[in-house]
Design a protein around this motif. Sequence first.
Motif, PDB file in Angstrom:
ATOM      1  N   THR A 148      15.792 -27.743 -35.722  1.00 15.56           N
ATOM      2  CA  THR A 148      15.606 -27.162 -37.054  1.00 15.56           C
ATOM      3  C   THR A 148      14.660 -25.969 -36.995  1.00 15.56           C
ATOM      4  N   LEU A 149      13.588 -26.100 -36.227  1.00 11.36           N
ATOM      5  CA  LEU A 149      12.641 -24.996 -36.069  1.00 11.36           C
ATOM      6  C   LEU A 149      13.340 -23.771 -35.475  1.00 11.36           C
ATOM      7  N   GLN A 150      14.149 -23.981 -34.438  1.00  9.20           N
ATOM      8  CA  GLN A 150      14.852 -22.861 -33.801  1.00  9.20           C
ATOM      9  C   GLN A 150      15.805 -22.172 -34.770  1.00  9.20           C
ATOM     10  N   LEU A 151      16.572 -22.950 -35.511  1.00  4.84           N
ATOM     11  CA  LEU A 151      17.531 -22.375 -36.451  1.00  4.84           C
ATOM     12  C   LEU A 151      16.830 -21.590 -37.553  1.00  4.84           C
ATOM     13  N   ASN A 152      15.726 -22.140 -38.059  1.00  2.75           N
ATOM     14  CA  ASN A 152      14.985 -21.443 -39.113  1.00  2.75           C
ATOM     15  C   ASN A 152      14.362 -20.151 -38.585  1.00  2.75           C
ATOM     16  N   ALA A 153      13.851 -20.200 -37.354  1.00  3.19           N
ATOM     17  CA  ALA A 153      13.273 -18.994 -36.742  1.00  3.19           C
ATOM     18  C   ALA A 153      14.345 -17.926 -36.559  1.00  3.19           C
ATOM     19  N   ASP A 154      15.529 -18.331 -36.119  1.00  3.81           N
ATOM     20  CA  ASP A 154      16.622 -17.373 -35.921  1.00  3.81           C
ATOM     21  C   ASP A 154      17.050 -16.743 -37.242  1.00  3.81           C
ATOM     22  N   ALA A 155      17.132 -17.566 -38.290  1.00  2.00           N
ATOM     23  CA  ALA A 155      17.540 -17.039 -39.598  1.00  2.00           C
ATOM     24  C   ALA A 155      16.502 -16.053 -40.127  1.00  2.00           C
ATOM     25  N   ARG A 156      15.227 -16.375 -39.938  1.00  2.00           N
ATOM     26  CA  ARG A 156      14.156 -15.475 -40.377  1.00  2.00           C
ATOM     27  C   ARG A 156      14.187 -14.172 -39.577  1.00  2.00           C
ATOM     28  N   LEU A 157      14.425 -14.283 -38.263  1.00  2.00           N
ATOM     29  CA  LEU A 157      14.500 -13.084 -37.421  1.00  2.00           C
ATOM     30  C   LEU A 157      15.684 -12.205 -37.820  1.00  2.00           C
ATOM     31  N   LYS A 158      16.812 -12.821 -38.145  1.00  2.00           N
ATOM     32  CA  LYS A 158      17.983 -12.036 -38.552  1.00  2.00           C
ATOM     33  C   LYS A 158      17.660 -11.186 -39.786  1.00  2.00           C
ATOM     34  N   GLU A 159      16.970 -11.761 -40.757  1.00  4.02           N
ATOM     35  CA  GLU A 159      16.568 -10.998 -41.948  1.00  4.02           C
ATOM     36  C   GLU A 159      15.664  -9.839 -41.561  1.00  4.02           C
ATOM     37  N   TRP A 160      14.706 -10.117 -40.660  1.00  7.29           N
ATOM     38  CA  TRP A 160      13.752  -9.085 -40.244  1.00  7.29           C
ATOM     39  C   TRP A 160      14.463  -7.974 -39.477  1.00  7.29           C
ATOM     40  N   VAL A 161      15.361  -8.346 -38.574  1.00  7.74           N
ATOM     41  CA  VAL A 161      16.100  -7.366 -37.769  1.00  7.74           C
ATOM     42  C   VAL A 161      16.913  -6.433 -38.659  1.00  7.74           C
ATOM     43  N   SER A 162      17.548  -6.988 -39.689  1.00  3.45           N
ATOM     44  CA  SER A 162      18.383  -6.163 -40.573  1.00  3.45           C
ATOM     45  C   SER A 162      17.577  -5.070 -41.256  1.00  3.45           C
ATOM     46  N   ARG A 163      16.285  -5.275 -41.374  1.00  2.49           N
ATOM     47  CA  ARG A 163      15.437  -4.312 -42.070  1.00  2.49           C
ATOM     48  C   ARG A 163      14.624  -3.420 -41.132  1.00  2.49           C
ATOM     49  N   HIS A 164      14.277  -3.930 -39.943  1.00  3.37           N
ATOM     50  CA  HIS A 164      13.303  -3.220 -39.108  1.00  3.37           C
ATOM     51  C   HIS A 164      13.772  -2.831 -37.714  1.00  3.37           C
ATOM     52  N   PHE A 165      14.900  -3.374 -37.261  1.00  7.83           N
ATOM     53  CA  PHE A 165      15.299  -3.097 -35.877  1.00  7.83           C
ATOM     54  C   PHE A 165      15.509  -1.597 -35.638  1.00  7.83           C
ATOM     55  N   THR A 166      15.975  -0.881 -36.651  1.00 10.32           N
ATOM     56  CA  THR A 166      16.234   0.544 -36.529  1.00 10.32           C
ATOM     57  C   THR A 166      14.990   1.327 -36.141  1.00 10.32           C
ATOM     58  N   ASP A 167      13.810   0.825 -36.530  1.00 12.42           N
ATOM     59  CA  ASP A 167      12.563   1.545 -36.252  1.00 12.42           C
ATOM     60  C   ASP A 167      12.036   1.309 -34.842  1.00 12.42           C
ATOM     61  N   LEU A 168      12.444   0.219 -34.207  1.00 13.71           N
ATOM     62  CA  LEU A 168      11.835  -0.167 -32.927  1.00 13.71           C
ATOM     63  C   LEU A 168      12.014   0.869 -31.817  1.00 13.71           C
ATOM     64  N   PRO A 169      13.189   1.503 -31.661  1.00 15.78           N
ATOM     65  CA  PRO A 169      13.348   2.436 -30.544  1.00 15.78           C
ATOM     66  C   PRO A 169      12.373   3.604 -30.571  1.00 15.78           C
ATOM     67  N   SER A 170      11.871   3.970 -31.746  1.00 23.62           N
ATOM     68  CA  SER A 170      11.007   5.146 -31.866  1.00 23.62           C
ATOM     69  C   SER A 170       9.521   4.833 -31.762  1.00 23.62           C
ATOM     70  N   LEU A 171       9.152   3.559 -31.677  1.00 20.86           N
ATOM     71  CA  LEU A 171       7.739   3.211 -31.655  1.00 20.86           C
ATOM     72  C   LEU A 171       7.098   3.638 -30.333  1.00 20.86           C
ATOM     73  N   PRO A 172       5.799   3.986 -30.354  1.00 22.60           N
ATOM     74  CA  PRO A 172       5.129   4.472 -29.141  1.00 22.60           C
ATOM     75  C   PRO A 172       4.963   3.379 -28.100  1.00 22.60           C
ATOM     76  N   VAL A 173       4.847   3.792 -26.834  1.00 19.50           N
ATOM     77  CA  VAL A 173       4.838   2.839 -25.727  1.00 19.50           C
ATOM     78  C   VAL A 173       3.557   2.906 -24.902  1.00 19.50           C
ATOM     79  N   ALA A 174       2.531   3.578 -25.390  1.00 22.23           N
ATOM     80  CA  ALA A 174       1.336   3.784 -24.569  1.00 22.23           C
ATOM     81  C   ALA A 174       0.686   2.473 -24.153  1.00 22.23           C
ATOM     82  N   LYS A 175       0.630   1.501 -25.060  1.00 20.76           N
ATOM     83  CA  LYS A 175      -0.026   0.229 -24.741  1.00 20.76           C
ATOM     84  C   LYS A 175       0.919  -0.726 -24.027  1.00 20.76           C
ATOM     85  N   ALA A 176       2.168  -0.765 -24.452  1.00 20.89           N
ATOM     86  CA  ALA A 176       3.172  -1.650 -23.849  1.00 20.89           C
ATOM     87  C   ALA A 176       4.532  -1.270 -24.418  1.00 20.89           C
TER      88      ALA A 176
END
Length: 667
Positions: A351-379
């Motif tokens: 149940t924990l895994q399924l809920n985490a995946d569902a929450r991540l899917k919502e987050w990805v739909s809104r924020h994944f587009t921004d990830l490729p452009s984020l700076p990499v100096a620290k990691a």
Amino acid sequence: MSAWADRILREFTADLSRFWIALDPDGLLLEERVLHGLRERGFEVIPFEDSVSFRAEYEERFRAAWDAGEDGSAKALVLQLRGTELNSLPWDYIRSARQVSLSLADLFPKLNYGVVRRIEAEHHEALFQSYQKHTTQLLGEGATKDFILTHIFRLSPYLLSRPEDFWREVLRLHYRGTGLPEHLAKHVAAVLRESPLGTLPIAELLTSKAFMVRVIQDAWSRFVVRYGVETDGRDGDRTADENNALIVPFDHPDVRVIIDTMFLEGVLQPIAVHVRPADLPDWIRIGLIDDPQALSRLVSEGATRIAADMPLIDAPYRDWVEAARRLAELIYRFNELKAADAAGLQEQVRTLQLNADARLKEWVSRHFTDLPSLPVAKAPVMVHHVPRYLAMRRSSGEDRIALVVFDGLALDQWAQIREDLAARVSEFSVDEGACFAWLPTLTSISRQALFSGLKPREFQSSMGTTAQEPSLWSKFWQENGLRKPEVTYQKGLKRSEQLAGLEEILSKPTTKVAGIVVDMIDEIVHGAMLGKRGIAGQIRDWCETGFIEKLFTMLSQHGYHIYLTADHGNVDAEGIGRLSQGVVSELKGERVRAYRSEDLASSVPPEIDAFQFGKTGLPSDFLPLYAEGRGAFVPAGHQIVAHGGMSVEELIVPFVKIRMKKEENAT
């Protein structure tokens, strides 16, 4: 939207111009909230790295559409220049674009710029709010450091007089995931140098979570012995000799409450004990495995805590990296349980895994587009950032670098391998981290991005194969100053007998950078019959062969700085029905299919529970269709281990630095 993001966004109004140039020496436009705010206003931000790649993207995705009276990929485009030299840009860009200048020096004029510019971007919003409220006069370097420590990190070195005060603050900072920047940690160490705390490695404890955890783990082993606990004797020898004198006041209430949480969430590993005194205080038992049910209770309590603390829809990506790590530690512990004990917890963990995946899917739909452009100096934030990050590490003095890619390694499986190495190698340590794979999480897409440093649409002609990886890896490093003979790429490694041939290549003085693909995990996954718990047993057997230990030891002996990552993870999945579409699908995976048009994608039968997700970084005619939840495009009800989707275990992968201290110090 925050006051900080609003302050930057007010410089941009989409109807003033389609094309903008932002002189941004501090990378302010590449902060998550700012990027997201710009995207909501119709802007897309592309960092300018070289004229050829920028022009290709500009002409294909924007200018052609604008000339035709269409919006294209966005209403407006911002060329983000990490500097102030306009002359580095083509003249036609300068002539046609609207220009904006952004700088921390302008936004924090009363603070010391040299101090502020070394603060992580995640702290800019809090600093801006505190600056507006509390800054009335010009502050010098020392006063600026004290201001930031007080208002951002809630730490004043002048108030740390007792060991319990210091350790409480160290634990609090790292539990929040925000160790101090090095220049602030050194400032704290300088203030405390003449105090009773001055003999501690203050700066390293405040900056490095990995170092802090090693010290705490070792100190815990010695601490419980004082209460008459008898252990197996292995845990107390895992840190260097200079740490053995460090005493942590575990019995102080302020320290105890954080230590308790660290054991529950897997940051600290409980110690297996043979003898436990009857009068042992209850609060110590959470850090011990002293009966058959102790680990089961730890897993259950950890699952409850993680479930209550999942990231929200607007959380920064770092929150998801930390959530993935916590979930991975829990899954690793769960897979270590005996079958009967695991059966009683299976529903809770599932149940924990399924809920985490569902929450991540919502987050990805809104924020994944921004990830490729984020700076990499620290990691690196995404796997295609890894080569650029390693190039920066070489510029900082790491002359020889080995990137070891465990194909298909999930974070929970990395936790298992890490603990095996820690038990075998007394000088082994690791700087933990994680990054995002590319979607879809398939080897030919995500691993190719990892070795090339490119987004998938930039190698679209080879998206269905990994054959171009050696040339793409070599090309990246040649563009970053190395000669072809100084770069090597080796794959298909999984057994100890292969290491002699690898060593012959790596021992050459001319070899500076090595890309190494270890295939065993992916091989195990594709042949798995008993799910991820069965895979854990096979990984345990593989570790027993000593291959991983020998590989890392060899690399360290030859002076390589070792970085480990994966192209994607893997997940337990259940069949939702096979898709028999012949050649309609361009790319076939068990968790994802890709199509060349909307019409073809819509040919999927309606009874198949699947969804489409965006085109971030992908060619415009490449449309992925993902199995919903933990489904797979195999016969209904079939249980498999697969990858390709966007579950936590597939999408967020380890990125860690391996240290084999004894060998490193000898080179």
